[in-house]
Scaffold this motif. Structure first.
Motif, PDB file in Angstrom:
ATOM      1  N   PRO A  16      40.122  34.332  36.396  1.00  0.00           N
ATOM      2  CA  PRO A  16      39.008  35.138  36.902  1.00  0.00           C
ATOM      3  C   PRO A  16      38.279  35.800  35.732  1.00  0.00           C
ATOM      4  CG  PRO A  16      41.079  36.299  37.232  1.00  0.00           C
ATOM      5  CD  PRO A  16      41.439  34.937  36.692  1.00  0.00           C
ATOM      6  N   SER A  20      33.226  38.454  42.543  1.00  0.00           N
ATOM      7  CA  SER A  20      32.099  37.730  43.134  1.00  0.00           C
ATOM      8  C   SER A  20      30.917  38.647  43.412  1.00  0.00           C
ATOM      9  CB  SER A  20      32.539  37.045  44.435  1.00  0.00           C
ATOM     10  OG  SER A  20      33.410  35.965  44.167  1.00  0.00           O
ATOM     11  N   GLU A 111      35.061  29.755  43.200  1.00  0.00           N
ATOM     12  CA  GLU A 111      35.127  31.100  43.762  1.00  0.00           C
ATOM     13  C   GLU A 111      36.217  31.147  44.819  1.00  0.00           C
ATOM     14  OE1 GLU A 111      31.677  33.974  44.282  1.00  0.00           O
ATOM     15  OE2 GLU A 111      30.663  32.044  44.436  1.00  0.00           O
ATOM     16  N   LEU A 115      36.779  36.479  43.765  1.00  0.00           N
ATOM     17  CA  LEU A 115      36.731  36.401  42.315  1.00  0.00           C
ATOM     18  C   LEU A 115      36.010  35.132  41.870  1.00  0.00           C
ATOM     19  CD1 LEU A 115      40.470  37.300  41.577  1.00  0.00           C
ATOM     20  CD2 LEU A 115      38.521  38.863  41.454  1.00  0.00           C
ATOM     21  N   PHE A 117      36.293  32.293  39.210  1.00  0.00           N
ATOM     22  CA  PHE A 117      37.229  31.675  38.283  1.00  0.00           C
ATOM     23  C   PHE A 117      36.494  30.654  37.418  1.00  0.00           C
ATOM     24  CE2 PHE A 117      39.977  33.166  41.638  1.00  0.00           C
ATOM     25  CZ  PHE A 117      41.203  33.422  41.052  1.00  0.00           C
ATOM     26  N   THR A 146      41.126  45.308  45.584  1.00  0.00           N
ATOM     27  CA  THR A 146      40.843  44.543  44.373  1.00  0.00           C
ATOM     28  C   THR A 146      40.694  45.467  43.169  1.00  0.00           C
ATOM     29  OG1 THR A 146      39.719  42.865  45.695  1.00  0.00           O
ATOM     30  CG2 THR A 146      39.303  42.842  43.334  1.00  0.00           C
ATOM     31  N   SER A 148      39.951  45.572  38.773  1.00  0.00           N
ATOM     32  CA  SER A 148      39.481  44.930  37.543  1.00  0.00           C
ATOM     33  C   SER A 148      39.366  46.020  36.490  1.00  0.00           C
ATOM     34  CB  SER A 148      38.122  44.249  37.762  1.00  0.00           C
ATOM     35  OG  SER A 148      37.575  43.795  36.536  1.00  0.00           O
ATOM     36  N   TYR A 268      43.042  41.686  36.279  1.00  0.00           N
ATOM     37  CA  TYR A 268      42.553  41.519  37.649  1.00  0.00           C
ATOM     38  C   TYR A 268      43.747  41.592  38.594  1.00  0.00           C
ATOM     39  CZ  TYR A 268      38.090  39.894  35.788  1.00  0.00           C
ATOM     40  OH  TYR A 268      36.876  39.823  35.134  1.00  0.00           O
TER      41      TYR A 268
END
Length: 342
Positions: A16, A20, A111, A115, A117, A146, A148, A268
């Motif tokens: 990732p 998205s 996707e 995420l 990728f 999620t 990040s 992630y």
């Protein structure tokens, strides 16, 4: 033996590089993998493309460009690129002049799980390399949180931190005096899986900790079984109370180096939480769970970044590891990694 902190991550997997939602239709976003700068953009049809983040003309980042339909136009001289990296238009190209370059590198993109990728390795391997399988993500019985976050350390420190649950003293102000006991572990060429029994002890516990472990808001005493697995290059964690077969939550994590020396990692995480029997209870608990996980991650980040600073100062790995589980993990990371560029 090769210093693990000098081993790069293998590029022949799906990694990732963005959420998205961070790449809306008609817009670009800069990303990176191990020193390779990427330009992500989403075309008019909804597909995401990943190109080398430089224009073949003057090397200006394509992530500064403009999306037109399914093409990306450089912001400087308006050279246009297709999603496969090929140049499709140079507005002022003279006839009979010097032959223009073909374009820039394009990366395979998929996707999934919210995420984006990319496959940074050999492109012909992409089709045969599966994405991680996360059935709980799409399950109506779960809701996913999620994460990040950038962490200033080699990715291997992140694997060690999660797999070695003996560091729970670090989190004593958040989860209380947890007593982890290693029940056993299995190790192979590409994976290490450990099973721990967690017994609650004394000490103040974050409100979200009890909610996440499915023991109620007061965090009642009891035991949980935690299974942690590094299946190169990803990592998973599952927590199940001893009186139930279903996990209270499961975590999937990927650690993506961003710089060429692989000293900055983008972590992630997908935390898939089982919905409790009471309708509407999980949305109410959501902010408390988020706060708890952020507190734990902040403490872990402080520790692994301190480890990285020590390595930088000493110029080598002077760790004196005594836990066989972590020694086997290092063998997996070392054996499946790739040489860092000189």
């Amino acid at each position: 033996m090769t210093d693990l902190r000098r081993v790069g991550i293998s590029p022949d997997f799906w990694y990732p590089v963005a959420l998205s939602r961070e790449v809306p239709k008609g817009e670009t976003r800069a990303a990176a993998f191990a020193g390779e700068r990427l330009a992500l953009y989403r075309g008019a049809q909804g597909a995401v493309y990943a190109l080398e983040d430089r224009c073949a003309h003057r090397q200006v980042p394509l992530s500064m460009g403009v999306v037109e339909g399914e093409t990306l136009r450089c912001c400087y001289h308006a050279w246009a690129y297709r999603g496969n990296g090929r140049i499709c238009q140079i507005p002022y190209l003279p006839k009979g002049g010097e032959r223009p370059p073909r374009g820039v590198r394009a990366y395979p993109v998929r996707e999934a799980y919210g995420l984006v990728f990319v496959f940074p390795g050999e492109p012909e391997k992409a089709a045969a390399t599966p994405l991680p399988d996360l059935p709980e993500f799409a399950s109506p019985r779960h809701r996913t949180m999620t994460f990040s976050r950038a962490v200033h350390c080699h990715y291997s420190f992140m694997h060690e931190n999660l797999l070695d649950m003996n560091h729970q003293f670090l989190h004593r102000g958040v989860i209380g005096r947890i007593q982890p006991k290693l029940l056993g572990y299995d190790a192979g060429p590409q994976s290490v899986e450990a099973r721990y029994l967690f017994t609650s002890g004394k000490g103040k516990k974050d409100f979200g900790a009890g909610l996440l472990s499915a023991k109620g808001p007061r965090g009642s005493k009891g035991s949980d079984v935690i299974t942690i697995r590094t299946e190169y290059p990803y990592q998973t964690l599952r927590l199940a109370p001893t009186n139930t077969e279903l996990p209270a939550f499961s975590l999937w994590a990927a650690y993506v180096p961003e710089d060429a020396e692989q000293r900055v990692t983008r972590a992630y995480g997908l935390l898939m939480i089982a919905k409790p029997p009471v309708p509407g209870a999980l949305p109410l608990a959501w902010p408390f769970i988020r706060r708890f996980t952020e507190r734990v991650f902040a403490q872990d980040r402080t520790a692994v970044e301190a480890e990285q600073r020590a390595w930088d100062e000493q110029g080598e790995d002077r760790n004196h590891e005594v836990f066989p589980l972590i020694l086997d993990l290092r063998d997996v990371l070392r054996g499946n990694g790739a040489p860092l560029p000189s």
